[in-house]
Scaffold this motif. Structure first.
Motif, PDB file in Angstrom:
ATOM      1  N   ALA A 129      80.514  51.354  42.748  1.00  0.00           N
ATOM      2  CA  ALA A 129      80.882  51.894  44.061  1.00  0.00           C
ATOM      3  C   ALA A 129      81.562  53.246  43.882  1.00  0.00           C
ATOM      4  CB  ALA A 129      81.814  50.923  44.765  1.00  0.00           C
ATOM      5  N   GLU A 163      76.475  46.639  38.534  1.00  0.00           N
ATOM      6  CA  GLU A 163      75.167  47.075  38.065  1.00  0.00           C
ATOM      7  C   GLU A 163      75.231  47.451  36.601  1.00  0.00           C
ATOM      8  OE1 GLU A 163      72.687  49.494  40.773  1.00  0.00           O
ATOM      9  OE2 GLU A 163      74.424  49.314  42.064  1.00  0.00           O
ATOM     10  N   GLN A 173      66.675  49.736  49.050  1.00  0.00           N
ATOM     11  CA  GLN A 173      66.487  50.865  49.940  1.00  0.00           C
ATOM     12  C   GLN A 173      66.755  50.433  51.363  1.00  0.00           C
ATOM     13  OE1 GLN A 173      62.503  51.593  48.832  1.00  0.00           O
ATOM     14  NE2 GLN A 173      61.648  50.347  50.461  1.00  0.00           N
ATOM     15  N   ARG A 174      67.053  51.436  52.219  1.00  0.00           N
ATOM     16  CA  ARG A 174      67.555  51.068  53.522  1.00  0.00           C
ATOM     17  C   ARG A 174      66.457  50.946  54.565  1.00  0.00           C
ATOM     18  NH1 ARG A 174      72.362  53.931  56.945  1.00  0.00           N
ATOM     19  NH2 ARG A 174      71.818  52.887  58.872  1.00  0.00           N
ATOM     20  N   ILE A 189      73.515  42.794  52.861  1.00  0.00           N
ATOM     21  CA  ILE A 189      73.878  44.212  52.860  1.00  0.00           C
ATOM     22  C   ILE A 189      74.043  44.726  51.430  1.00  0.00           C
ATOM     23  CG2 ILE A 189      75.733  45.798  53.502  1.00  0.00           C
ATOM     24  CD1 ILE A 189      75.962  44.185  56.091  1.00  0.00           C
ATOM     25  N   PHE A 190      74.604  43.905  50.541  1.00  0.00           N
ATOM     26  CA  PHE A 190      74.714  44.341  49.141  1.00  0.00           C
ATOM     27  C   PHE A 190      73.337  44.553  48.539  1.00  0.00           C
ATOM     28  CE2 PHE A 190      78.837  41.742  48.918  1.00  0.00           C
ATOM     29  CZ  PHE A 190      79.506  42.764  49.546  1.00  0.00           C
ATOM     30  N   LEU A 207      77.261  43.000  43.153  1.00  0.00           N
ATOM     31  CA  LEU A 207      77.886  44.316  43.277  1.00  0.00           C
ATOM     32  C   LEU A 207      78.037  45.042  41.962  1.00  0.00           C
ATOM     33  CD1 LEU A 207      80.572  43.870  46.000  1.00  0.00           C
ATOM     34  CD2 LEU A 207      78.560  45.285  46.048  1.00  0.00           C
ATOM     35  N   ILE A 248      70.695  45.426  50.161  1.00  0.00           N
ATOM     36  CA  ILE A 248      70.158  46.678  50.710  1.00  0.00           C
ATOM     37  C   ILE A 248      70.744  47.848  49.958  1.00  0.00           C
ATOM     38  CG2 ILE A 248      70.112  48.141  52.751  1.00  0.00           C
ATOM     39  CD1 ILE A 248      70.091  45.567  54.390  1.00  0.00           C
ATOM     40  N   LYS A 249      72.032  47.741  49.648  1.00  0.00           N
ATOM     41  CA  LYS A 249      72.682  48.838  48.929  1.00  0.00           C
ATOM     42  C   LYS A 249      72.020  49.059  47.572  1.00  0.00           C
ATOM     43  CE  LYS A 249      77.021  49.988  46.746  1.00  0.00           C
ATOM     44  NZ  LYS A 249      77.020  49.387  45.418  1.00  0.00           N
ATOM     45  N   ARG A 250      71.576  48.001  46.941  1.00  0.00           N
ATOM     46  CA  ARG A 250      70.974  48.165  45.623  1.00  0.00           C
ATOM     47  C   ARG A 250      69.497  48.485  45.703  1.00  0.00           C
ATOM     48  NH1 ARG A 250      73.230  44.105  41.177  1.00  0.00           N
ATOM     49  NH2 ARG A 250      71.758  45.261  39.937  1.00  0.00           N
ATOM     50  N   LEU A 267      69.538  47.768  57.509  1.00  0.00           N
ATOM     51  CA  LEU A 267      70.952  47.514  57.720  1.00  0.00           C
ATOM     52  C   LEU A 267      71.161  46.928  59.114  1.00  0.00           C
ATOM     53  CD1 LEU A 267      73.142  47.930  55.749  1.00  0.00           C
ATOM     54  CD2 LEU A 267      73.677  50.102  56.799  1.00  0.00           C
TER      55      LEU A 267
END
Lengths: 94, 118, 496, 238
Positions: D94, D234, A78-79, A71-72, D232, A74-76, A29
């Motif tokens: 989300a 899934e 791993q960080r 960033i999206f 975004l 990464i969200k899906r 991130l």
């Protein structure tokens, strides 16, 4: 002392610094934010180089949207980068 | 073998390219590799713009007393506009491939992916 | 009709690709019919362009926006481009038909769009006369290729695409740095004007710039240090897409490479670039042939074979003589025909039998006789046996290299042929003498027709090579003869 | 140990590449006037295209073919992302709603950001900016909505056809040029009809540049928001 040149030096230094950090940070991130920072500093440099069109495009697309997309992703996924022992000979197989 | 003298902007652009390539060569996390690639692209764009810069001239918008003799080279700017958009397209494409890989193998480490695939 | 209508070659696939989102409700089959229709139309336009160029003997210069080069971008459709645009369109048409059987992964509408845009990208790369426009079309080609490689959404496909993306990203960045250097020292991007100014560029800049361009294109042209993506991508991509990669995507890269290198033939330090290319090409041939020997998967084996043939083409193109370039172009044509046939038949076996491992080919001669026959002809042709087409182009490559004093290069060609003979004969032996499980599979009529057409083409070129050799000669001269290229482009008097 | 070896090897490779590149760059000194074709553009841009911003004129008019390719690249990216992240059923996943400030603010700001984006691409021939930053700004508006609300989704039925239509519009403008002026992407509005020659430097000038930039802006906006949407949402597992 004229201060436009020293501002240039500072911005270039900051840009290279954030590039190195973006490559080295293990938190992805933070690396994504570093990447966006590189784009932002680059867009200031574009402005100083008399390219306002490019500066706007870089700020809107390079900094905002590509940062957001990373960033999206990464969200899906791993960080953090996983730490593991490295084996020799990787460059032959890639 | 003397190190050639290059200006500040060239130096900045070149350093971005090299830092990015370093990341691609050394890092194993796919997202990190993609971030590095995008840094390389920014560096290349900066290089192109600096090639078109002419000392002491202003932006190529021809209004209010700026004639053809007072403007910088507009072509590299047009090229970089194209290159930026192409860069974000590649990044988006690559990230969706990385997401697919993560869904299949549960990791983003290229070594790990190779091992899982055998 | 006005020559400017050749811009339809680019406009038609684009507008039809943009139209697909509006008809995606019609379902997958309708979209595949649409795809076939558009590729057939494109083949028609390409045939018209081909006829015009070869009857008038003059290239068509499409000036986008009505600006004369170097102010505007021009498409230079000379003898080479006319020929290869036709090949691109025909192969796409065949593969659109093949897509009916072989592509069932959703979403089909996106597949159709990407398919059309891959065709567009290769067409543009072959036709363009502007170095940055070449970059744009190269990116169109490679980004579509990334998406299509990963299209099957298996883990292997995603990994192959990832490899391709990383190498392609580095390659395109290098290419752009090369453009920056060359633009910075000449002030123009038009290829004809660059060729005019080539003699006056600083030799260091030209060396660095041109080798960066070569490295950038080597990803698309599958030359040695940057071709690690190719076998994986060939194996993992949908079957029609593999055939397209081998038949024209790599050819577009090779052509762009040859065009750029010969443009700068008046520049100082040009020999250095040719040497670099020869080394890369030789390494490509060796690495690919020896990897091919080890493969157990037929599709992957043919992929390696394709890469080694690409290395041969690159060798021929970098000999530096007119005959060499002509031989290279002849080999490009033959390679396109043979590899389309091979990937078509292997892909068809993969669809019908359920895999492309060597064990699936056992007893194929009795299971699917027509397919096995076509595959055998393709394999024999690829080895370079007399009476098949590749024999002639290999002979010409050997003659050209001996003429230029590269005896060892001729040796490379012969050695590659021997290695190829080993693994192709192994495949043929498995097909005709391997065990048969007693199942007969019905073969589809349209695909059988295409395969037979390609087989006849291979035999026709093999028996009567002269008309095709004449074609290849005029196309090769188009690349080699830079002064004619400059004379053909109606340059405007800008600059010194 | 291996790691150190690897890193130093990479750094040595990079130093060689860097030295090589610097050698080349030294032959192209910084800040000098080397314009050739560029000078021609600067001298003739106003008369030939009616645009004040030379960069815009080059992007849309002189090198319009590149821009067509660029639009295509973005289209490929949105198609490719859509194809790879395609699932039979997709939904937003989300979990945390944006704060009150973000939600109210985004609702308030949304029309203004859209308006700003439109302003940028309509005035592309006069001021810096143009279709690409304008479209990206519009996409940012949708991005903010995505971040503020857990269940917001763009109107897919509207956006996907719009994306295709805008692209077709661009090619059609080019083909009309082929029919009228016998060149693909010919600026028929300016060069054949001479519209807007009287008010150079105001909004209604610049030939087909505003038309094309509007199409590009719409296309880029829909494509980039489509990419955001694909990333975004899934798969839903039942």
């Amino acid at each position: 002392m004229n201060c436009i040149p020293c501002a240039e030096y500072i911005i270039v230094a900051l840009m290279i610094g954030s590039a190195i950090l973006a490559v080295e940070w293990r938190d992805l991130l933070a690396a994504a934010v570093g990447m966006a920072a590189v784009s932002l500093f680059a867009s200031i440099l574009f402005f100083l180089l008399q390219a306002p069109d490019v500066a706007m495009t870089e700020a809107a697309i390079g900094a905002a949207l590509s940062g957001a997309v990373v960033i999206f992703a990464i969200k899906r996924t791993q960080r953090f980068e996983t730490e593991e022992e490295e084996r020799p000979g990787w460059w032959i197989r890639w | 073998m003397s190190v050639p003298h290059i200006g500040l902007y060239y130096f900045g652009a070149l350093s971005l390219v090299l830092v990015g390539i370093y990341g691609v060569l050394v890092k194993k996390n796919l997202l990190k590799i993609l971030i590095s690639l995008s840094i390389v692209e920014t560096g290349v764009n900066l290089l192109l713009i600096s090639v078109g810069y002419i000392t002491g001239r202003s932006a190529p918008i021809l209004s209010e007393g700026i004639g053809p003799k007072q403007a910088v080279d507009p072509i590299p700017q047009a090229l970089v506009l194209t290159a930026i958009v192409i860069g974000v397209a590649t990044t988006a494409m690559a990230l969706s491939v990385a997401i697919t890989l993560y869904e299949k193998y549960g990791t983003l480490n290229i070594e790990e992916i190779r091992r899982l695939r055998g | 009709m006005n020559g400017q209508y050749a811009s339809l070659l680019v406009a038609l696939p684009l507008i039809s690709a943009f139209f697909v989102p509006l008809i995606k409700g019609l379902g997958g089959r309708a979209i595949k019919y649409y795809l076939t229709l558009i590729t057939a139309l494109q083949a028609g336009v390409a045939a018209w362009v081909f006829k015009t160029v070869y009857t008038t003997g003059k290239p068509i210069i499409v000036m986008a926006g009505g600006w004369r080069p170097p102010v505007g971008i021009d498409l230079y459709i000379g003898h080479f481009a006319a020929l290869f645009v036709l090949i691109v369109a025909l192969v796409s048409f065949f593969m659109a038909i093949f897509s009916f059987d072989s592509v069932s992964t959703e979403p089909t509408d996106k597949y159709a769009m990407l398919f059309l845009l891959l065709m567009l990208g290769a067409t543009g790369m072959i036709a363009t006369g502007d170095i940055f426009n070449l970059f744009v079309f190269m990116e169109i080609t490679s980004i579509t290729a990334y998406a299509l490689t990963a299209y099957n959404k298996t883990g292997e496909a995603a990994e192959a695409a990832m490899k391709y993306i990383v190498l392609g990203g580095i390659g395109s960045s290098f290419f752009l740095i090369g453009i920056a250097l060359i633009y910075g020292s000449t002030g123009t991007l038009n290829m004809a004007q660059l060729a005019q100014l080539a003699g006056s560029i600083n030799p260091t800049v030209i060396k660095v710039g041109l080798s960066l361009l070569v490295f950038g294109l080597a990803v698309e042209a599958e030359l040695f240090p940057l071709n690690a993506w190719a076998p994986d991508a060939y194996q993992a991509a949908p079957h029609p897409v593999t055939a397209m990669f081998s038949a024209f995507v790599v050819k577009a890269g090779l052509y762009a490479l040859a065009r750029l290198v010969y443009l700068f033939s008046h520049a100082a330090g040009w020999d250095f670039i040719l040497k670099l290319l020869v080394i890369m090409a030789t390494l490509t041939v060796f690495a690919a042939e020896f990897s091919a020997l080890r493969q157990r998967d037929v599709k992957r084996m043919i992929a390696y074979s394709s890469i080694s043939q690409v290395g041969l083409i690159a060798l021929a193109l970098s000999v530096g003589s007119q005959l060499g370039v002509q031989a290279g172009v002849f080999h490009m044509i033959n390679h396109a025909v043979v590899k389309t046939l091979l990937f078509l038949t292997v892909g068809y076996v993969g669809v019908k039998v359920g895999g492309t491992g060597i064990e699936n080919f056992s007893g194929l001669g009795r299971k699917m006789p027509l397919t096995a026959f076509a595959l055998t002809v393709g394999a024999l042709a690829a080895v370079g046996i007399p009476l098949f087409n590749i024999f002639w182009s290999k002979v010409w490559i050997i003659i050209a290299s001996i003429e230029q004093g590269y005896a060892w290069e001729a040796g490379v060609v012969l050695a590659a042929s021997v290695v190829e003979a080993v693994y192709y004969l192994r495949l043929i032996h498995t097909m005709w003498f391997g065990g048969w499980d007693g199942i007969r599979i019905r073969e589809s009529l349209p695909l059988g027709t295409i395969a037979l057409f390609l087989v006849l083409l291979i035999l026709a070129i093999g028996v009567y090579p002269n008309p095709f050799w004449t074609l290849a000669k005029s196309a090769g001269t188009d690349i080699f003869n830079v002064s004619r290229y400059i004379a053909n482009v109606p340059l405007m008097g800008v600059g010194p | 140990m291996v790691s150190v070896l690897k890193r130093s090897l990479a750094i040595i490779t990079l130093l060689i590449i860097g030295y090589w590149l610097a050698q080349g760059l030294a032959g192209v000194p910084f800040g000098q006037d080397r314009m050739l074709v560029g000078k021609y553009y600067l001298e003739n841009v106003k008369a030939q295209t009616g645009a004040v911003n030379a960069v815009t004129a080059i992007v849309v008019n002189y090198r319009g073919f590149d821009t067509l390719g660029e639009v295509t690249v973005l289209f490929i990216a949105s198609t490719g992302v859509g194809a790879l992240l395609w699932r039979r059923k997709k939904k937003r996943t989300a979990k945390t709603e944006g704060s009150v400030v973000l939600r109210t603010g985004s609702e308030l700001l949304f029309p203004f950001i859209l308006m700003f984006g439109t302003y940028i691409f309509i005035h592309g021939h006069l001021t810096p900016g143009g279709g690409f930053p304008g479209g990206a700004t519009i996409a940012t508006a949708f991005l903010i909505l995505y971040m503020a609300f857990v269940d917001y989704e763009i109107p897919h039925r509207l956006f996907e056809p719009l994306e295709g239509l805008a692209g077709m519009g661009y090619v059609l403008v080019g083909l009309i040029g082929l029919a009228i002026g016998s060149y693909f992407l010919f600026d028929w509005i300016w060069q054949t009809w001479h519209w807007g020659a009287a008010n150079l430097g105001r909004l209604f000038s610049g030939g087909f540049i505003p038309v094309i930039y509007t199409l590009i802006g719409l296309k880029v906006g829909t494509e980039l928001s489509g990419i955001v949407d694909s990333m975004l949402t899934e798969e839903v597992r039942e």
